[in-house]
Design an enzyme around this catalytic site. Structure first.
Site, mmCIF file in Angstrom:
data_model
loop_
_atom_site.group_PDB
_atom_site.id
_atom_site.type_symbol
_atom_site.label_atom_id
_atom_site.label_comp_id
_atom_site.label_asym_id
_atom_site.label_seq_id
_atom_site.Cartn_x
_atom_site.Cartn_y
_atom_site.Cartn_z
ATOM 1 N N HIS A 84 2.836 -8.217 6.441
ATOM 2 C CA HIS A 84 3.333 -7.382 7.528
ATOM 3 C C HIS A 84 4.001 -8.340 8.516
ATOM 4 O O HIS A 84 3.337 -9.164 9.112
ATOM 5 C CB HIS A 84 2.117 -6.774 8.240
ATOM 6 C CG HIS A 84 2.059 -5.306 8.273
ATOM 7 N ND1 HIS A 84 1.698 -4.555 7.186
ATOM 8 C CD2 HIS A 84 2.278 -4.428 9.285
ATOM 9 C CE1 HIS A 84 1.683 -3.269 7.541
ATOM 10 N NE2 HIS A 84 2.044 -3.164 8.814
ATOM 11 N N GLU B 284 -1.234 -8.414 8.547
ATOM 12 C CA GLU B 284 -1.109 -7.289 9.476
ATOM 13 C C GLU B 284 -1.989 -7.483 10.701
ATOM 14 O O GLU B 284 -1.617 -7.134 11.819
ATOM 15 C CB GLU B 284 -1.519 -5.995 8.759
ATOM 16 C CG GLU B 284 -1.441 -4.750 9.623
ATOM 17 C CD GLU B 284 -1.666 -3.474 8.827
ATOM 18 O OE1 GLU B 284 -2.286 -3.554 7.741
ATOM 19 O OE2 GLU B 284 -1.220 -2.417 9.276
ATOM 20 N N ASP C 185 7.888 -2.260 14.239
ATOM 21 C CA ASP C 185 7.829 -3.508 13.480
ATOM 22 C C ASP C 185 9.229 -4.130 13.401
ATOM 23 O O ASP C 185 9.415 -5.328 13.632
ATOM 24 C CB ASP C 185 7.303 -3.253 12.058
ATOM 25 C CG ASP C 185 5.978 -2.500 12.047
ATOM 26 O OD1 ASP C 185 5.830 -1.551 12.842
ATOM 27 O OD2 ASP C 185 5.101 -2.840 11.247
ATOM 28 N N ARG D 68 0.826 -1.211 0.000
ATOM 29 C CA ARG D 68 0.000 0.000 0.000
ATOM 30 C C ARG D 68 0.860 1.262 0.000
ATOM 31 O O ARG D 68 2.090 1.183 -0.030
ATOM 32 C CB ARG D 68 -0.942 -0.018 1.198
ATOM 33 C CG ARG D 68 -0.244 0.119 2.535
ATOM 34 C CD ARG D 68 -1.285 0.196 3.657
ATOM 35 N NE ARG D 68 -0.658 0.259 4.952
ATOM 36 C CZ ARG D 68 -0.956 -0.546 5.974
ATOM 37 N NH1 ARG D 68 -1.873 -1.484 5.829
ATOM 38 N NH2 ARG D 68 -0.343 -0.400 7.119
ATOM 39 N N ASP D 69 0.188 2.396 0.059
ATOM 40 C CA ASP D 69 0.912 3.668 0.020
ATOM 41 C C ASP D 69 1.531 3.949 1.380
ATOM 42 O O ASP D 69 1.170 4.897 2.070
ATOM 43 C CB ASP D 69 -0.038 4.799 -0.387
ATOM 44 C CG ASP D 69 -1.227 4.914 0.558
ATOM 45 O OD1 ASP D 69 -1.433 3.992 1.372
ATOM 46 O OD2 ASP D 69 -1.950 5.936 0.487
ATOM 47 N N GLU D 70 2.433 3.073 1.790
ATOM 48 C CA GLU D 70 3.075 3.240 3.085
ATOM 49 C C GLU D 70 4.539 2.809 2.966
ATOM 50 O O GLU D 70 5.391 3.647 2.806
ATOM 51 C CB GLU D 70 2.332 2.442 4.162
ATOM 52 C CG GLU D 70 2.851 2.743 5.543
ATOM 53 C CD GLU D 70 1.773 2.704 6.625
ATOM 54 O OE1 GLU D 70 0.615 2.426 6.330
ATOM 55 O OE2 GLU D 70 2.133 2.962 7.783
HETATM 56 C C1 BGC Z 1 1.988 0.553 10.023
HETATM 57 C C2 BGC Z 1 2.522 -0.288 11.139
HETATM 58 C C3 BGC Z 1 3.066 0.620 12.159
HETATM 59 C C4 BGC Z 1 1.903 1.387 12.682
HETATM 60 C C5 BGC Z 1 2.209 2.260 13.832
HETATM 61 C C6 BGC Z 1 0.870 1.379 10.548
HETATM 62 O O1 BGC Z 1 0.333 2.198 9.604
HETATM 63 O O2 BGC Z 1 1.614 -0.231 8.958
HETATM 64 O O3 BGC Z 1 3.192 -1.366 10.779
HETATM 65 O O4 BGC Z 1 3.832 0.032 13.131
HETATM 66 O O5 BGC Z 1 1.268 2.115 11.662
HETATM 67 O O6 BGC Z 1 1.073 2.606 14.432
#
Ligand code: BGC
Length: 892
Positions: free
Chosen positions: A772, A751, A479, A470-472
């Site tokens: 994830h 996730e 993590d 995704r857009d991340e």
């Molecule tokens: C991410 C996580 C991250 C979290 C923190 C999410 O958007 O995908 O893996 O640790 O935000 O709150």
């Protein structure tokens, strides 16, 4: 006959690295031998400035002489000063315990360009005119395309070339060709760094690509992390100027002693080429009918005001290719391919169609109920590649400056059925070597372990990201921290995390706050300001946890020493803002036990659970710092951090420990952290562990932990005498559990515990990645406590280690191997009734404390090793290197 050999010569964790900028690089090697008790008693390293010199034994750069030592890792170079471009050929001679001397084969490293003045090349960019013009006959699919520029320079070579080296860097991503052939196999070059602090360059030996006479260098320059979409940003390019630019210096050392330099400058020409647009998140559009033409002069632009540093981890590479397991036409002209595995990378497309035929590839992790591609969880990442055919035969396409997280591909645009080999999955990630393997008698558990490995591979792309689709795709610290130990079991991530820890420190604010993500997705992020992406408990604390665990696993204190100042600054900051020993008033985020059950995904708010979690992490940071300070010989700081730990621990107990021994916040994670971080008085620990077990039992033997608690769950259950409960959780198939996604066909770690359920389908929130790794941190437990390959509590780096498997109900055998810094450690146990047979390998030059699971009062066959007493249900012995088979009576 000597059966000792030396293998795996590494320099800064890498095999024969080119162009490093470490001026005291550390060398290591491995001893191979099948002999019991094989070890090194002395070594001698020789380093020479030419291969022939080394062969003649002329170590003109460094000769350690014979050193009485068993050290084989991280021997720091202390020879003649290492200048730019120097090639260093080295070998090691060792003496083993029989007195025999053994020589290694030669290895090499070369130095990069250490001084800014070594660079005569200029940074160049495309003429803005050509990028502004409509770049092609087809309308780009992207709203704001980043059109890669093409750069070219011709030159001639006369005379024999002794050495030819390309040094290349970019603000953006480059692909370099010499004489039409690809320079190196690296992808997504250079890597993602905090561009406001440093930019990488790469070094390539290109002697084999040169022709005598005319030659041509071609460079394509795309957006990448520099100017493309990063994270969930609304716009492209947050790193200062939007403009991409490149720096390239080709140095030819001729046999007659001359050096010819071909360097980027305004004599280079630029154009646009077949790539119409390319973006990491959005995808790439390629028109094969176009070739660069209408060349114009390139423009020289200002050099970045930050240092250029050498690449120091394994590059991103194509790791393997996958043939789809199925292809289905879901509506006329729309084909869905299933790779059978969720991957990161792209599709190699093979088509034969008329010129101008426009093919589209969309990528997704899952299918919707109607069989179409599920893309809601990609959010704004379009993950779409387009290819316009040249016509006239079979054409092959792979994108250049993008990657996707996907298992399924939708192919449209072909007038007829696709060729059988139309789609091949290309798996792309940082090329860290594999280190561990695990298997056992339950296929689902094997798949779970494999899913963790896949999620690691899919997310270790230049930096450890949360998710690849995704857009991340950000370097989320929490993590990375919870998964780190598992990551080390699966792959050798020493070089990878050495690089990333620099990103982490680069992102620290001047006040001392570690970020929640590194590199910073935006240049202007300071933590009080925008995004507030800093200071979160369990996330920012990775700035201490990772160097600590890195030292434990790799025995590397240099990494700790290098980041020590930053680590101290962080703890000072926490202390300054939390005078009472409770970590309550952080200005940053607190994600709590992210995605636990029931989960609270509010960011900045405080709750008793979040405060407890933050305080627990503070105490643990302080304890880790005290331990590291002792290792570094910083006694005063060791005392200070030990006192800090005691103070926070006291405050923790005062605030949350009730007189009856229970915690005021009674979640599984609260108990886990209190136990894992030693926050409870000795007499309360077993009661706390029982409370944890009661909670699990109350949920019908289910877990309720999120990202934070989960990494401690099975290790802590095991170490507090509840291995049986840990096994029970491992083997649970109903939601929430590790095996639940496996039972639904997952090929990576999800996730959420319920990213998809039979009753509800996809989780309603579109923050729903199927790749994830955080919840896959149980991998560490499989190695440490199921197979029983464990670090020594005192010694770091596995030269001394522990073998102690906990045999549980539900598995008949477990087998693991692990490439430690000293060689392969292996453990394989099998249970038949109450007979246990266990074979282990202790690599040369190491020793293990072995704990043989056995019922007290029964016979133990320790394969010739002297038994040294018992510890509960384990018989203890010390094992020098070698292979052993033990047997005993053991009931789970
Ligand atoms: C991410 C996580 C991250 C979290 C923190 C999410 O958007 O995908 O893996 O640790 O935000 O709150």
């Amino acid at each position: 006959m000597v059966d000792t050999r030396i293998s795996r010569l590494l320099c800064e964790y890498l095999v024969d690295p080119l162009g490093i900028d470490e001026i005291e690089p550390r060398l290591s090697w491995r001893i191979e031998s099948a002999r019991r008790g094989a070890r090194q008693v002395a070594y001698r390293v020789r380093v020479a400035s030419a291969r022939e010199r080394l062969a003649r034994g002329e170590a003109d750069l460094w000769d350690t002489g014979r050193i009485e030592s068993s050290q084989t890792t991280q021997v720091a170079y202390r020879g003649a000063a290492l200048a730019s471009r120097l090639a260093c050929f080295w070998s090691v001679e060792i003496w083993d315990e029989t007195g025999a001397a053994v020589n290694s084969a030669p290895a090499v490293w070369t130095m990069g360009l250490l001084e800014p003045s070594d660079w005569t090349a200029r940074w160049i960019a495309a003429d803005p005119e050509i990028v502004r013009r409509d770049p092609g006959a087809v309308v780009p699919t992207l709203t704001e395309p980043g059109t890669p520029g093409c750069f070219r320079r011709e030159f001639a070579v006369s005379g024999a070339v002794r050495r030819a080296t390309i040094y290349v860097s970019a603000r953006g991503l480059v692909e370099v060709r010499l004489g039409g052939r690809r320079v190196g196999e690296d992808l997504l070059v250079p890597e993602w760094t905090d561009y406001g602090k440093r930019i990488h360059y790469r070094t390539y030996d290109v002697a084999a690509l040169l022709a005598s006479g005319p030659n041509v260098i071609d460079v394509t320059l795309g957006d990448g992390w520099w100017s493309g979409y990063v994270g969930w940003q609304e716009q492209r390019g947050r790193h200062g100027s939007l403009e991409n630019s490149l720096l390239l210096q080709l140095e030819l050392d001729l046999a007659d002693g001359r050096r010819l330099v071909v360097a980027s400058d305004r004599s280079w020409r630029c154009a646009t080429g077949p790539i119409i647009s390319s973006d990491l998140m959005m995808g790439e559009l390629y028109d094969a009918r176009r070739a660069p033409s209408d060349w114009r002069p390139a423009r020289e632009v200002d050099a970045p005001g930050v240092p250029l540093v050498a690449q120091r981890s394994e590059p991103v590479r194509l790791a393997e290719t996958l043939v789809p397991v199925s292809a289905k036409e879901i509506r006329p002209g729309a084909w869905i391919y299933d790779l059978g595995q969720n991957i990161s990378g792209w599709v190699r497309l093979r088509v034969e169609a008329a010129a101008g035929t426009r093919i589209q590839l969309r990528h997704g992790e899952r299918l919707s109920a109607d069989g179409s591609l599920y893309t809601a969880n990609l959010r704004r990442a379009k993950a779409t590649d387009g290819y316009v055919c040249r016509g006239g035969g079979v054409e092959t396409f792979e994108p250049h400056f993008t990657f996707h997280g996907f298992q399924f591909v939708e192919l449209t645009g072909l007038p007829g059925p696709p060729r059988p080999d139309a789609v091949t999955g290309c798996v792309v990630h940082s090329a860290a070597p594999h280190a561990g393997r695990f298997s056992c008698s339950r296929a689902e558990v094997n798949r779970l372990w494999l899913n963790g490995l896949w999620s690691q591979r899919d997310n270790f792309i230049s930096v450890p990201t949360d998710c690849p689709q995704r857009d991340e795709r950000l370097g989320w610290m929490g993590d990375a921290q919870v998964f780190f130990r598992t990551a080390t079991c699966n792959m050798n991530v020493a070089a990878f995390f050495t690089k990333w820890m620099i990103d982490v420190e680069d992102a620290q604010t001047p006040e001392g706050v570690f970020p929640d993500v590194a590199p910073r997705p935006r240049e202007d992020i300071n933590f009080v300001g925008l995004g507030n992406l800093g200071g979160a408990a369990g996330w920012a604390d990775a700035g201490i946890i990772i160097p600590y665990m890195f030292w434990r696993v790799y025995g590397d204190l240099r990494l700790v020493a290098r980041h020590w100042g930053a680590m101290v600054k962080w703890l000072d900051w926490i202390e300054r803002h939390n005078p009472d020993g409770l970590r309550l008033n952080l200005l940053g985020n607190n994600y709590g036990d992210w995605l636990c059950i029931p989960s609270d995904t509010s960011f900045g708010t405080h709750s008793p659970m979040k405060n407890l979690l933050a305080t627990a992490y503070w105490a643990d940071d302080a304890a880790k710092m005290a331990r590291l300070a002792r290792e570094l010989g910083r006694e005063a700081e060791a005392g200070r951090f030990q006192a800090m730990f005691e103070r926070v621990r006291t405050a923790f107990k005062r605030e949350w420990l009730r007189p009856d021994g229970e915690l005021a916040v009674a979640t599984q994670t609260a108990y886990l952290l209190a136990l894992a971080f030693d926050l409870l008085p000795e007499d309360v620990r077993s009661r706390a562990a029982e409370r944890l077990v009661e909670d699990i039992r109350g949920l019908d033997w289910h877990l309720s932990t999120g990202f934070i608690g989960i990494s401690h769950l099975n290790p802590i259950l095991t170490l507090t005498g509840h291995a049986g409960v840990a096994y029970r959780l491992l083997l649970r198939e109903s939601h929430p559990s590790w095996l639940f996604p496996v039972m639904q066909g997952a090929t990576t770690i999800w996730e959420r515990w319920d990213s998809w359920t039979l009753a509800g389908g996809f989780h309603p929130d579109n923050m729903n990645s199927f790749n994830h790794y955080s919840l896959g941190s149980v991998g560490e437990w499989l190695f440490r406590h199921v197979a029983g390959i464990e670090l020594d509590p005192e010694a770091a780096g596995y030269q001394r280690f522990v073998l102690r498997p906990f045999i549980g109900e539900g598995l008949d055998f477990a087998r693991a191997s692990y490439q430690s810094p000293h060689g392969e450690i292996a453990s394989h146990w099998r249970r038949e009734g109450d007979r246990l047979s266990w074979s282990v390998t202790v690599p040369p030059n190491t020793s293990a404390q072995v704990f043989i699971p056995s019922e007290p009062g029964t016979e133990v066959d320790s394969d010739g090793l002297a038994l040294a007493g018992r510890e509960g249900r384990f018989a203890r012995c010390a094992a020098p290197s070698g292979a052993y088979i033990f047997s005993s009576v053991c009931r789970p």
